[in-house]
Design an enzyme around this catalytic site. Structure first.
Site, PDB file in Angstrom:
ATOM      1  CG  HIS B  67      -4.258  -1.287   7.328  1.00 39.22           C
ATOM      2  ND1 HIS B  67      -3.370  -1.400   7.439  1.00 39.22           N
ATOM      3  CD2 HIS B  67      -4.886  -2.082   6.314  1.00 39.22           C
ATOM      4  CE1 HIS B  67      -2.787  -2.398   6.487  1.00 39.22           C
ATOM      5  NE2 HIS B  67      -3.746  -2.712   6.029  1.00 39.22           N
ATOM      6  CG  ASP B  96      20.081  15.788  -8.218  1.00 35.06           C
ATOM      7  OD1 ASP B  96      18.897  15.602  -8.202  1.00 35.06           O
ATOM      8  OD2 ASP B  96      20.868  15.809  -7.477  1.00 35.06           O
ATOM      9  CD1 TRP B 132      -9.277   1.262   0.724  1.00 33.71           C
ATOM     10  CD2 TRP B 132      -8.418   2.843  -0.553  1.00 33.71           C
ATOM     11  NE1 TRP B 132      -9.063   0.578  -0.641  1.00 33.71           N
ATOM     12  CE2 TRP B 132      -8.505   1.518  -1.243  1.00 33.71           C
ATOM     13  CE3 TRP B 132      -7.676   3.952  -1.102  1.00 33.71           C
ATOM     14  CZ2 TRP B 132      -8.099   1.602  -2.587  1.00 33.71           C
ATOM     15  CZ3 TRP B 132      -7.365   3.823  -2.603  1.00 33.71           C
ATOM     16  CH2 TRP B 132      -7.512   2.632  -3.225  1.00 33.71           C
ATOM     17  CB  SER B 160       3.179  15.616  -2.604  1.00 38.81           C
ATOM     18  OG  SER B 160       4.217  14.532  -2.491  1.00 38.81           O
ATOM     19  CB  SER B 161       1.325  12.218  -5.941  1.00 38.26           C
ATOM     20  OG  SER B 161       1.249  11.212  -5.106  1.00 38.26           O
ATOM     21  CG  HIS B 244      -8.531  -0.397 -12.495  1.00 38.04           C
ATOM     22  ND1 HIS B 244      -8.615  -1.415 -11.447  1.00 38.04           N
ATOM     23  CD2 HIS B 244      -7.702  -0.892 -13.193  1.00 38.04           C
ATOM     24  CE1 HIS B 244      -8.040  -2.481 -11.817  1.00 38.04           C
ATOM     25  NE2 HIS B 244      -7.634  -2.353 -12.960  1.00 38.04           N
ATOM     26  CD  GLU B 246      -2.997   5.215  -5.962  1.00 41.34           C
ATOM     27  OE1 GLU B 246      -3.006   6.280  -6.740  1.00 41.34           O
ATOM     28  OE2 GLU B 246      -2.429   4.880  -5.049  1.00 41.34           O
ATOM     29  CE1 TYR B 248      -3.057  -3.281 -13.591  1.00 40.15           C
ATOM     30  CE2 TYR B 248      -4.856  -1.690 -13.691  1.00 40.15           C
ATOM     31  CZ  TYR B 248      -4.515  -3.008 -13.732  1.00 40.15           C
ATOM     32  OH  TYR B 248      -5.256  -4.178 -13.995  1.00 40.15           O
ATOM     33  CB  SER B 259      11.911  -6.090 -15.080  1.00 34.11           C
ATOM     34  OG  SER B 259      10.556  -6.505 -15.057  1.00 34.11           O
ATOM     35  CG  HIS B 293     -13.054  -4.132 -12.822  1.00 36.57           C
ATOM     36  ND1 HIS B 293     -11.856  -4.119 -13.493  1.00 36.57           N
ATOM     37  CD2 HIS B 293     -12.486  -3.614 -11.559  1.00 36.57           C
ATOM     38  CE1 HIS B 293     -11.006  -3.775 -13.102  1.00 36.57           C
ATOM     39  NE2 HIS B 293     -11.056  -3.502 -11.881  1.00 36.57           N
ATOM     40  CG  HIS B 294     -12.994  -1.255  -8.637  1.00 37.20           C
ATOM     41  ND1 HIS B 294     -12.153  -1.755  -7.702  1.00 37.20           N
ATOM     42  CD2 HIS B 294     -12.167  -1.041  -9.730  1.00 37.20           C
ATOM     43  CE1 HIS B 294     -10.597  -1.853  -8.192  1.00 37.20           C
ATOM     44  NE2 HIS B 294     -10.828  -1.505  -9.553  1.00 37.20           N
ATOM     45  CB  THR B 319      -1.052  -9.290 -16.439  1.00 37.69           C
ATOM     46  OG1 THR B 319      -1.656  -8.095 -16.351  1.00 37.69           O
ATOM     47  CG2 THR B 319      -0.157  -9.372 -14.830  1.00 37.69           C
ATOM     48  CE  LYS B 322       4.504  -5.429 -17.348  1.00 35.34           C
ATOM     49  NZ  LYS B 322       6.025  -4.982 -17.462  1.00 35.34           N
ATOM     50  NE  ARG B 441     -13.340  -4.242   1.360  1.00 34.61           N
ATOM     51  CZ  ARG B 441     -12.785  -3.584   0.526  1.00 34.61           C
ATOM     52  NH1 ARG B 441     -13.563  -3.754  -0.611  1.00 34.61           N
ATOM     53  NH2 ARG B 441     -11.773  -2.787   0.749  1.00 34.61           N
TER      54      ARG B 441
END
Lengths: 300, 517
Positions: B67, B96, B132, B160-161, B244, B246, B248, B259, B293-294, B319, B322, B441
């Site tokens: 998932h 293009d 994951w 690819s990315s 991290h 990732e 963002y 926006s 921080h993870h 943030t 924004k 979890r």
């Protein structure tokens, strides 16, 4: 910013989807090779990828020769190559980061420094942190799960300096960057003869480097007891130098192609991007080696 | 250059057109969204009541892993790449994407990569089951054999990315219409420029991490094994140095989308455009220096914990800028509440909520209590789903008339929004309570005192799942039988180059660049 009135958008192409198929087959095939020992699909995928890349680059070169590439499109290729090299920088950064982390944090902690020294001593009481790591924690605890190397690759002292392969490799690779630059300079002044000579010398130096690197690996495996399995020193050593060696192989091959293209008269003093992109790659590989020489070989 | 779309399947297989490739990205990501969503439904069905009812714990672990992987890499990321493919050339007046063939290569790798990843479900040993985040040694020493397919799958998906991002960067830097200076770029373009930079910077880091896993598993290295002098915690450092930014990568394009939407339906220009650009850049910079921080409970010197705690809190500043700007854009505007606007406002509210729980998690001593609890699951779903997925839904409603030349049914759109909004909150608010009460979890079963909120959460999740089927229905019925909507400017208050084009946008647009004043 766009200045051209027309940007060349290519017709439909079969190459991308075939390239994706090739990469998919390679990923599947590599997994099958490791899990079941079957290498067939990996070879099919690799062959397809090589074929796709050959035709793709041929197409792009022909488009350029046919004059379909505007200055703006050429700038797109420049951006593309630059950011690709940046991604390669980040790829090597991971392995350098790993080396620094292990040397400055992980090993001292395993050796008993830091907040949790009381606990570490219960797990590996006999272990002493050192670099190059000749005795692994498991060895210190009397297990043979990971056996450290018998010898390491670091600086052997001034007296034996000239028998030390990494020094020669450094000299060779740094020289090749200079000769590559001479080739570029020659092409800028439309001096094809010099271009061919200097680029030929660069390719030859690349091949000599790879040969010496092979010698070093051979010695490591047969005489020094230094393998991928000899603890974190062997892991980081082979990961960093191995990926670098792979990149030198790619770079040498790219420059060889550009040399052949030079002989065919593909380049002119103001249009030589294929060569320039390859030379950027070459200088990048060279800079990585400078970092390797410093952090893997000298400062150890 | 005058060629139109090819006939038959070749149009898609051999595409070089940014709109066709964008369309493929969008449909592919939605297919992955439904697949990952189906896994989520299995998870929530099992957690509906305590005890093991439907599946075995081993399979539950595979479901949580797949998932997460499919939603992050297969649904959210490609959906925004698809949006970039469609909208970036239209918004900057480019003919293009800069490198159209590489564009198609980036897309077609994904079906192969995810077919490989999904096929592990049917292999001996089952799919990856280590979460994951695939922490070593769970993903190395104790991993199923299929981990090798996972690793090579990640390699090609990463390739690819990287190619997709290089293409986006080259397009934005090189193909802007004359007069379209950097500080005139629509904010969606800006956020994607920065996202693409983040992707080029961190996807190679992920590739390095899985490569070291591969070596540890198959070739006897000891990167993540302390017995050989390595360190399993090193894996977490590398993973989160990728992971991290990732986060963002997933949320910044969503910021870009809202926006665009909020000024349109407020009939006012975006408040504080340049501060939005700087805030986005600041978030991107900070994303590189807060990763640990993870890992507050993993073991770090106290100085490290303090540094990562304070650095993380700093992210609240840009943030906050924004959120302030979005609200101020709406302030005293002539607001209307069409479906895209509803989604955009929901993003502002729910993402802010997710940001606040993020601040709670950033406080190291407090995080030690919440770590690996359902509070974390609730927190990041408020960011990932209410931030990224909601804004993606809003984006589809917003630009669907431009893509298809047809208008969606406003009533159906609003209904879908409200079902999704209510379902989402019913599903995820209780997870915060569960986490604070101590439910960990990634567990297939739980203690009895967690029963009620789990049941509520599952009901909300099913409701949210149903809303996605309704979304699919809305999109298809718009394409098939929507009311024609051919005016250039679908929305009265919309600004930007894409609204100067006919609807549906012709196959080739801006073959001659427009002049931007």
């Amino acid at each position: 910013m766009s200045t051209e009135s027309n940007y060349y958008v290519p017709e439909e192409s079969r190459l991308p989807v075939l390239g994706a198929l090739a990469l998919g087959l390679m990923a599947l095939g590599a997994g099958l090779l490791l899990n079941d020992g079957a290498s067939g699909i990996l070879w099919v995928g690799t062959a397809l990828l090589v074929a796709v890349m050959y035709i793709w680059f041929r197409t792009v070169i022909r488009e350029n020769i046919a004059g379909m590439n505007s200055d703006q499109l050429k700038r797109s290729y420049v951006w593309g190559m630059s950011w690709f090299i940046f991604s390669e920088v980040m790829f090597f950064a991971v392995f350098f980061g790993t080396l620094f982390y292990v040397r400055t944090l992980a090993l001292p902690w395993l050796g008993g420094e830091g907040d949790r020294s009381d606990m570490i001593h219960l797990v590996w009481p006999e272990f002493t942190a050192q670099w190059p790591l000749m005795e692994t924690p498991s060895q210190a605890a009397g297990s043979n799960e990971f056996i450290g190397p018998d010898h390491h690759m670091s600086f052997p002292g001034w007296d034996k300096m000239f028998h030390w392969l990494p020094l020669w490799n450094t000299i060779i690779l740094l020289t090749s960057s200079v000769t590559c630059h001479f080739a570029h300079h020659a092409m800028k002044h439309d001096d094809r003869k010099k271009f061919n000579i200097w680029l030929g010398v660069t390719v030859a130096l690349g091949i000599i480097f790879l040969f010496l690197q092979y010698e070093e690996y051979h010695e490591a495996y047969t005489e020094m007891g230094l393998t991928l399995e000899s603890g974190i020193y062997g892991s980081t050593f082979f990961m960093l130098t191995g990926f670098h060696g792979f990149h030198v192989t790619m770079g040498t091959f790219m420059l060889l192609i550009q040399w052949i293209r030079g002989l065919k008269g593909h380049f002119s003093s103001d249009d030589q991007f294929g060569f320039e992109a390859s030379s950027w790659y070459w200088h990048f590989v060279d800079v990585v080696w400078a970092g390797l020489f410093l952090f893997v070989y000298v400062l150890a | 250059m005058a060629h139109g779309p090819a006939k038959g399947i070749g149009r898609w297989l051999f595409a070089t057109n940014h709109k066709d490739i964008g369309t493929m990205y969008l449909w592919f990501s939605f297919a992955m969204f439904l697949l990952g969503g189906a896994f989520a439904m299995i998870i929530r069905a099992e957690l509906f009541a305590p005890g093991m009812q439907l599946i075995k714990p081993e399979f539950f672990n595979q479901m949580t892993t797949m998932h997460g992987l499919i939603m992050v890499f297969g649904a959210i990321m490609p959906s925004f790449v698809g949006l970039a493919n469609w909208m970036v050339p239209l918004q900057i007046g480019a003919p293009d994407m800069a490198l159209p063939r590489m564009n198609n290569l980036s897309f077609w790798i994904l079906p192969f990569g995810f077919a490989l990843l999904a096929s592990t479900l049917f292999m001996e040993g089952g799919a990856p089951n280590f979460g994951w985040t695939f922490y070593a040694p769970l993903s190395t020493t104790y991993a199923p054999d299929t981990v090798n397919f996972f690793i090579f799958g990640v390699h090609i998906i990463g390739a690819s990315s990287i190619m997709g991002s290089i293409n986006i960067i080259a397009t934005i830097l090189n193909l802007r219409a004359p007069g379209m200076t950097m500080m005139k770029l629509p904010l969606f373009v800006w956020t994607w420029l920065i996202t693409a930079f983040l992707l080029v910077a961190v996807m190679p880091v992920l590739a390095g991490a899985v490569t070291m896993m591969l070596m540890d598993i198959n070739f006897g290295t000891s990167f993540f094994d302390a017995a050989g002098g390595g360190d399993p915690v090193l894996f977490q450092h590398i993973f989160w140095f990728f992971g991290h930014p990732e986060v963002y990568i997933i949320i910044l394009p969503a910021f870009g989308v809202i926006s665009e939407i909020i000024p349109t339906f407020s009939r006012k220009p975006l408040f504080g455009y340049s501060s939005m650009v700087y805030a986005t850049s600041a978030i991107a910079f900070l994303s590189f220096i807060v990763w640990a921080h993870h890992m507050f409970t993993t073991g770090m010197p106290i100085a490290g914990e303090l540094y990562f705690m304070y650095a993380t809190m700093l992210i609240a500043v840009p943030t906050g800028v924004k959120v302030f700007n979005w609200i101020t854009t709406m302030f005293r505007g002539s607001l209307t509440f069409e479906t895209p606007m509803l989604f955009a406002i929901a993003v502002v509210i729910l993402f802010t909520f997710g940001g606040f729980t993020g601040l709670m998690l950033a406080v190291a001593p407090a995080d030690i209590q919440y770590h690996d609890s359902y509070f974390v699951v609730g927190h990041f779903h408020y960011v990932m789903v209410a931030g990224a997925v909601f804004s993606m839904s809003g984006a589809v409603y917003y630009w669907l008339p431009k893509w298809t030349g047809k208008m969606y049914d406003e009533t159906m759109g609003k209904m879908q929004f409200w079902i999704a909004f209510v379902g989402f909150n019913i599903a995820f608010i209780p997870q915060h309570f569960l986490g604070l009460a101590g439910m960990p979890r990634r567990y297939a079963d739980y203690a009895l005192q967690f029963s009620d909120w789990n049941m509520v959460s599952s009901i909300g999740a099913f409701m949210y799942g149903a809303a996605q089927l309704m979304f699919l229905y809305n999109v298809i019925s718009t394409i098939v039988s929507g009311k024609p909507s051919t005016e250039e400017k679908t929305w009265e208050g919309a600004q930007g180059l894409e609204w100067t084009l006919p609807s549906p946008a012709p196959f080739h647009t801006f073959s001659t660049p427009p002049n931007v004043k």
